[in-house]
Design a protein around this motif. Sequence first.
Motif, PDB file in Angstrom:
ATOM      1  N   LYS A  99      14.602 -17.535  17.443  1.00  0.00           N
ATOM      2  CA  LYS A  99      13.882 -18.778  17.729  1.00  0.00           C
ATOM      3  C   LYS A  99      12.411 -18.521  18.047  1.00  0.00           C
ATOM      4  CE  LYS A  99      17.969 -21.283  19.350  1.00  0.00           C
ATOM      5  NZ  LYS A  99      18.602 -22.007  20.497  1.00  0.00           N
ATOM      6  N   LYS A 100      12.132 -17.369  18.622  1.00  0.00           N
ATOM      7  CA  LYS A 100      10.759 -17.039  18.981  1.00  0.00           C
ATOM      8  C   LYS A 100       9.950 -16.742  17.728  1.00  0.00           C
ATOM      9  CE  LYS A 100       8.022 -13.954  21.916  1.00  0.00           C
ATOM     10  NZ  LYS A 100       8.054 -12.778  22.835  1.00  0.00           N
ATOM     11  N   VAL A 101       8.795 -17.373  17.620  1.00  0.00           N
ATOM     12  CA  VAL A 101       7.921 -17.198  16.449  1.00  0.00           C
ATOM     13  C   VAL A 101       7.036 -15.967  16.632  1.00  0.00           C
ATOM     14  CG1 VAL A 101       6.079 -18.228  15.064  1.00  0.00           C
ATOM     15  CG2 VAL A 101       7.907 -19.676  15.990  1.00  0.00           C
ATOM     16  N   ASN A 102       6.909 -15.168  15.578  1.00  0.00           N
ATOM     17  CA  ASN A 102       6.036 -13.996  15.610  1.00  0.00           C
ATOM     18  C   ASN A 102       4.636 -14.427  15.174  1.00  0.00           C
ATOM     19  OD1 ASN A 102       4.721 -11.550  15.310  1.00  0.00           O
ATOM     20  ND2 ASN A 102       6.429 -10.533  14.310  1.00  0.00           N
ATOM     21  N   THR A 103       3.694 -14.344  16.072  1.00  0.00           N
ATOM     22  CA  THR A 103       2.318 -14.785  15.780  1.00  0.00           C
ATOM     23  C   THR A 103       1.437 -13.671  15.230  1.00  0.00           C
ATOM     24  OG1 THR A 103       1.679 -14.370  18.079  1.00  0.00           O
ATOM     25  CG2 THR A 103       2.423 -16.602  17.526  1.00  0.00           C
ATOM     26  N   ASN A 104       2.000 -12.454  15.116  1.00  0.00           N
ATOM     27  CA  ASN A 104       1.212 -11.359  14.533  1.00  0.00           C
ATOM     28  C   ASN A 104       0.990 -11.630  13.048  1.00  0.00           C
ATOM     29  OD1 ASN A 104       0.997  -9.705  16.870  1.00  0.00           O
ATOM     30  ND2 ASN A 104       3.111  -9.050  16.579  1.00  0.00           N
ATOM     31  N   PRO A 105      -0.172 -11.256  12.515  1.00  0.00           N
ATOM     32  CA  PRO A 105      -0.450 -11.535  11.097  1.00  0.00           C
ATOM     33  C   PRO A 105       0.464 -10.742  10.161  1.00  0.00           C
ATOM     34  CG  PRO A 105      -2.139 -10.099  12.030  1.00  0.00           C
ATOM     35  CD  PRO A 105      -1.293 -10.557  13.176  1.00  0.00           C
ATOM     36  N   MET A 106       0.739 -11.310   9.000  1.00  0.00           N
ATOM     37  CA  MET A 106       1.491 -10.625   7.962  1.00  0.00           C
ATOM     38  C   MET A 106       0.495 -10.082   6.939  1.00  0.00           C
ATOM     39  SD  MET A 106       4.314  -9.639   6.536  1.00  0.00           S
ATOM     40  CE  MET A 106       5.623 -10.565   7.356  1.00  0.00           C
ATOM     41  N   PRO A 107       0.439  -8.763   6.739  1.00  0.00           N
ATOM     42  CA  PRO A 107      -0.542  -8.190   5.800  1.00  0.00           C
ATOM     43  C   PRO A 107      -0.153  -8.438   4.340  1.00  0.00           C
ATOM     44  CG  PRO A 107       0.841  -6.460   6.708  1.00  0.00           C
ATOM     45  CD  PRO A 107       1.244  -7.725   7.400  1.00  0.00           C
ATOM     46  N   THR A 108      -0.386  -9.643   3.869  1.00  0.00           N
ATOM     47  CA  THR A 108       0.008 -10.013   2.507  1.00  0.00           C
ATOM     48  C   THR A 108      -0.859  -9.364   1.438  1.00  0.00           C
ATOM     49  OG1 THR A 108      -1.371 -12.013   2.712  1.00  0.00           O
ATOM     50  CG2 THR A 108       0.977 -12.235   3.230  1.00  0.00           C
ATOM     51  N   ASP A 109      -1.998  -8.788   1.847  1.00  0.00           N
ATOM     52  CA  ASP A 109      -2.907  -8.158   0.887  1.00  0.00           C
ATOM     53  C   ASP A 109      -2.657  -6.657   0.754  1.00  0.00           C
ATOM     54  OD1 ASP A 109      -3.775  -7.405   3.435  1.00  0.00           O
ATOM     55  OD2 ASP A 109      -5.885  -7.330   2.836  1.00  0.00           O
ATOM     56  N   GLY A 110      -1.601  -6.145   1.402  1.00  0.00           N
ATOM     57  CA  GLY A 110      -1.390  -4.702   1.479  1.00  0.00           C
ATOM     58  C   GLY A 110      -1.276  -3.992   0.151  1.00  0.00           C
ATOM     59  N   ALA A 111      -0.427  -4.513  -0.749  1.00  0.00           N
ATOM     60  CA  ALA A 111      -0.229  -3.858  -2.043  1.00  0.00           C
ATOM     61  C   ALA A 111      -1.530  -3.834  -2.843  1.00  0.00           C
ATOM     62  CB  ALA A 111       0.878  -4.553  -2.831  1.00  0.00           C
ATOM     63  N   ASP A 112      -2.256  -4.955  -2.847  1.00  0.00           N
ATOM     64  CA  ASP A 112      -3.527  -5.030  -3.570  1.00  0.00           C
ATOM     65  C   ASP A 112      -4.555  -4.067  -2.978  1.00  0.00           C
ATOM     66  OD1 ASP A 112      -2.578  -6.958  -5.301  1.00  0.00           O
ATOM     67  OD2 ASP A 112      -3.368  -8.636  -4.136  1.00  0.00           O
ATOM     68  N   PHE A 113      -4.583  -3.988  -1.659  1.00  0.00           N
ATOM     69  CA  PHE A 113      -5.497  -3.071  -0.974  1.00  0.00           C
ATOM     70  C   PHE A 113      -5.237  -1.635  -1.415  1.00  0.00           C
ATOM     71  CE2 PHE A 113      -5.527  -0.048   2.621  1.00  0.00           C
ATOM     72  CZ  PHE A 113      -6.889   0.043   2.848  1.00  0.00           C
ATOM     73  N   CYS A 114      -3.957  -1.245  -1.461  1.00  0.00           N
ATOM     74  CA  CYS A 114      -3.593   0.116  -1.876  1.00  0.00           C
ATOM     75  C   CYS A 114      -3.989   0.376  -3.323  1.00  0.00           C
ATOM     76  CB  CYS A 114      -2.092   0.339  -1.712  1.00  0.00           C
ATOM     77  SG  CYS A 114      -1.548   0.464   0.002  1.00  0.00           S
ATOM     78  N   GLU A 115      -3.715  -0.590  -4.198  1.00  0.00           N
ATOM     79  CA  GLU A 115      -4.025  -0.419  -5.620  1.00  0.00           C
ATOM     80  C   GLU A 115      -5.518  -0.225  -5.841  1.00  0.00           C
ATOM     81  OE1 GLU A 115      -2.313  -3.731  -7.654  1.00  0.00           O
ATOM     82  OE2 GLU A 115      -0.264  -3.200  -7.069  1.00  0.00           O
ATOM     83  N   GLN A 116      -6.321  -0.992  -5.119  1.00  0.00           N
ATOM     84  CA  GLN A 116      -7.776  -0.876  -5.265  1.00  0.00           C
ATOM     85  C   GLN A 116      -8.255   0.497  -4.800  1.00  0.00           C
ATOM     86  OE1 GLN A 116      -9.521  -4.238  -3.181  1.00  0.00           O
ATOM     87  NE2 GLN A 116      -8.359  -5.705  -4.421  1.00  0.00           N
ATOM     88  N   TRP A 117      -7.692   0.979  -3.703  1.00  0.00           N
ATOM     89  CA  TRP A 117      -8.092   2.301  -3.194  1.00  0.00           C
ATOM     90  C   TRP A 117      -7.599   3.404  -4.125  1.00  0.00           C
ATOM     91  CZ3 TRP A 117      -6.840   4.607   2.356  1.00  0.00           C
ATOM     92  CH2 TRP A 117      -7.730   5.664   2.608  1.00  0.00           C
ATOM     93  N   ILE A 118      -6.374   3.271  -4.628  1.00  0.00           N
ATOM     94  CA  ILE A 118      -5.846   4.258  -5.581  1.00  0.00           C
ATOM     95  C   ILE A 118      -6.729   4.337  -6.815  1.00  0.00           C
ATOM     96  CG2 ILE A 118      -3.950   4.745  -7.189  1.00  0.00           C
ATOM     97  CD1 ILE A 118      -2.042   3.576  -5.048  1.00  0.00           C
ATOM     98  N   ASP A 119      -7.096   3.175  -7.374  1.00  0.00           N
ATOM     99  CA  ASP A 119      -7.948   3.139  -8.578  1.00  0.00           C
ATOM    100  C   ASP A 119      -9.289   3.801  -8.306  1.00  0.00           C
ATOM    101  OD1 ASP A 119      -5.924   1.812  -9.884  1.00  0.00           O
ATOM    102  OD2 ASP A 119      -6.833  -0.176  -9.698  1.00  0.00           O
ATOM    103  N   GLN A 120      -9.851   3.528  -7.139  1.00  0.00           N
ATOM    104  CA  GLN A 120     -11.133   4.125  -6.766  1.00  0.00           C
ATOM    105  C   GLN A 120     -11.015   5.646  -6.678  1.00  0.00           C
ATOM    106  OE1 GLN A 120     -12.725   2.651  -3.016  1.00  0.00           O
ATOM    107  NE2 GLN A 120     -13.920   4.499  -2.741  1.00  0.00           N
ATOM    108  N   LEU A 121      -9.945   6.110  -6.054  1.00  0.00           N
ATOM    109  CA  LEU A 121      -9.736   7.553  -5.913  1.00  0.00           C
ATOM    110  C   LEU A 121      -9.532   8.225  -7.268  1.00  0.00           C
ATOM    111  CD1 LEU A 121      -7.288   7.437  -2.865  1.00  0.00           C
ATOM    112  CD2 LEU A 121      -9.555   8.498  -2.818  1.00  0.00           C
ATOM    113  N   GLU A 122      -8.696   7.610  -8.103  1.00  0.00           N
ATOM    114  CA  GLU A 122      -8.381   8.216  -9.404  1.00  0.00           C
ATOM    115  C   GLU A 122      -9.589   8.247 -10.327  1.00  0.00           C
ATOM    116  OE1 GLU A 122      -4.767   6.415 -10.982  1.00  0.00           O
ATOM    117  OE2 GLU A 122      -3.692   8.145 -10.151  1.00  0.00           O
TER     118      GLU A 122
END
Length: 212
Positions: free
Chosen positions: A79-102
Amino acid sequence: MKIYTKKGDAGKTGLYGGKRVFKDDIRVECYGTLDEVNSTIGLLRAKLDITHEWQTNLRKIQKDMMDMMSHLARPSDAKKVNTNPMPTDGADFCEQWIDQLENNLSTASDYFLLPGGNEVSALCHVVRTQMRRGERHLVSLMREDEVHEAIPAYINRLSDLFFTLARAEMDKNMVEEEKWQLFIYKRIKKEESPANKEEKSEKKKTVRPKIK
């Protein structure tokens, strides 16, 4: 307030929302393993200079891991709501960093590698494998309860990221990679290439018949 509560002395712990479960519950195994991963990332950051170019992104990942763990600690029927943010951009963030590194690597990521290299690249591989273990527990949890789709996507991409970070560290310091074999999809692609088929055909033509 004291750090110890003694509430867990009998082998149970509290989830987000108040429900108590045994400490070997799959939900606890899942976010507990990711907590272990986060601690290893902290060790990796401690090995790097405070001004290292990875520090900002690694700190973001650590904060996102904390948020994801809090969401994994909350059963969907709580019943208790979790007010912490959900990192919905995580996969995209990783892909952008991977592409930059590669884009800055001297060779393509085509091979399975023996984990190691130097201390930093070896730690990246430890993070990668711990992340995969956390992912396996996550999949088990997903069979029992709902998990936001952003979390498994982020965790899956993070292991790819730390593989690439290991390679980037070795490439930067000119440490030779110890290759095992081509990635499976690379081997299939190579075997199916016209040049490879032509080479095999030519070899068949040059085989001499056996003399009886």
